[in-house]
Design an enzyme around this catalytic site. Sequence first.
Site, PDB file in Angstrom:
ATOM      1  N   LYS A   1      34.343  14.256  23.191  1.00 29.81           N
ATOM      2  CA  LYS A   1      34.526  13.947  21.089  1.00 29.81           C
ATOM      3  C   LYS A   1      33.105  14.567  20.662  1.00 29.81           C
ATOM      4  CE  LYS A   1      36.063  10.652  18.471  1.00 29.81           C
ATOM      5  NZ  LYS A   1      36.532   9.074  18.046  1.00 29.81           N
TER       6      LYS A   1
ATOM      7  N   GLU B   1      37.436   4.490  12.582  1.00 31.29           N
ATOM      8  CA  GLU B   1      36.438   5.059  13.104  1.00 31.29           C
ATOM      9  C   GLU B   1      36.035   4.294  14.232  1.00 31.29           C
ATOM     10  OE1 GLU B   1      33.536   6.917  12.606  1.00 31.29           O
ATOM     11  OE2 GLU B   1      34.646   7.051   9.659  1.00 31.29           O
TER      12      GLU B   1
ATOM     13  N   SER C   1      48.657 -11.227  34.759  1.00 30.20           N
ATOM     14  CA  SER C   1      49.883 -10.820  34.477  1.00 30.20           C
ATOM     15  C   SER C   1      50.067  -9.405  34.597  1.00 30.20           C
ATOM     16  CB  SER C   1      50.308 -11.859  33.984  1.00 30.20           C
ATOM     17  OG  SER C   1      51.768 -11.495  34.693  1.00 30.20           O
TER      18      SER C   1
ATOM     19  N   GLY D   1      44.096  -8.551  32.095  1.00 30.97           N
ATOM     20  CA  GLY D   1      43.145  -6.873  32.189  1.00 30.97           C
ATOM     21  C   GLY D   1      43.193  -6.179  30.986  1.00 30.97           C
TER      22      GLY D   1
END
Length: 491
Positions: A73, A337, A34, A8
């Site tokens: 950002k 970066e 899990s 995940g």
Amino acid sequence: MKIVVVGGGSSGWMTASMLSRLIGKQHEITLVESEEVGTVGVGEATIPPIAYFNKVLGINEAEFVNATKGTFKLGIEFDGWRDAEHSYMHAFGRVGKDMGMAGFHHTWLRGKSLGLNTDFWDYSLNYQAAKNNKFGFLQKIPNTQLPGLVHAYHFDAGLYAAYLRQLSEKMGCIRVEGFIDKVNLEPISGHILSLSLKSGEVIEGDFFIDCSGFKALLIEGALKTGYEDWRHWLPCDSAMAMPCESVTPIKPYTKSIAHRAGWQWRIPLQHRTGNGVVYSSEFMSGDEASAHLMNNVDGRALGEPRPIKFTTGRRVKQWHKNCVAIGLSSGFLEPLESTSLHLVQSAIVRLVKLFPQQEINQANVDEYNRQSQIEFERIRDFIILHYKLNNRTEPFWQRMKAMEIPDTLQQKMTLFKETGSIFREQDELFTEAAWQQVMIGQGIEPKSYHTLADSLSDEQASELLQNLSAIMQGTAAKLPSHNDFLSAFKP
């Protein structure tokens, strides 16, 4: 075809959500994860293409920002990279205004030759807004043809994964909770047949996507594809990560602060600031890194430093047989970066374009791996550039300054130093403006500028530069503060 995503976190749920969105009606998509397995979860800073990824998923931007405690950002500031006192920014978006076929930086270089003492970032709207803690949606600077702000996000990676999980399950993705005990291979072809879980359940599939992080459970653990180690160019192999309380004002940019054996990140979110120290274990111990981090945060610590070990490099084959590695299982480039989640995004897009219709075609596999290799190598070169061009005196930095670098990077540096020119490879991630900012910021002074920059008289060139600088500063000044914008930005 039954597609099984293993793991995940951000990479797994980014993969599951996009596949569910684009090909979920033709294929069954299952994600196995899990609760016993943690995620690295420090990829909180992004670059502008993430907005396109979210748009394809149909995500409402205000809903996303609030659900992930996100902020905006405008670039990445590099403190102490050239030397201990100097700082500069890789600001997103354009810098200045191109004159015909000559990039703006040639006009700026001409202005310097005329005695006009301006900073390159005087002509970046993103920079001017970032350093004044300003933000707003602005596609174009009013009353001009100049582009406006270009933004990405900072967000909580765990909350982003949870948000995408909900979205994926609504689109039909099946989540299976379970710890993978064994990967079962077809004896003759070597393809993956199924996954045996600790519970005894067996998950069968036709195509598997490895999002299992550094463990690379499928692509390396089962298929043994090999790893290309780049530590001779990028020797940082460790990190310490720790959040702290958020401080005001919330800056609309990431900070990357060099230290004696690497660098520190600072990523401002709405509810906290993400912090971490990246370092070479040859030049700094874990205890020293932990102490450095604890002593260099701008708010109260919200936990203890968490260690992370890694090897910079790439999986030799990111697609092998019926398995594709996406995320940390495909390779690792330090997040200098903010490319970690972008590499996930581009891998997903590449996979969708080359996804097998009925059976796996080796030509598609080879093309996927070719494009992946080029992408990793170009980003690698851009990161090496920051380290190579330095005037710091510590042993770590002296080694980086003296090291041999890839020919592809050396050619770019030489061309820029001799002629002021930058040329990008086709589909290369970083723009010419990005390369210009880092090369100039790290101290390369081009010996000449292109003669196309002489199309204006001396007076016209000086007036243009002064006017552009005034426009950028004036436009930034009129924007709302980043904090005020966040407060008002609701679904």
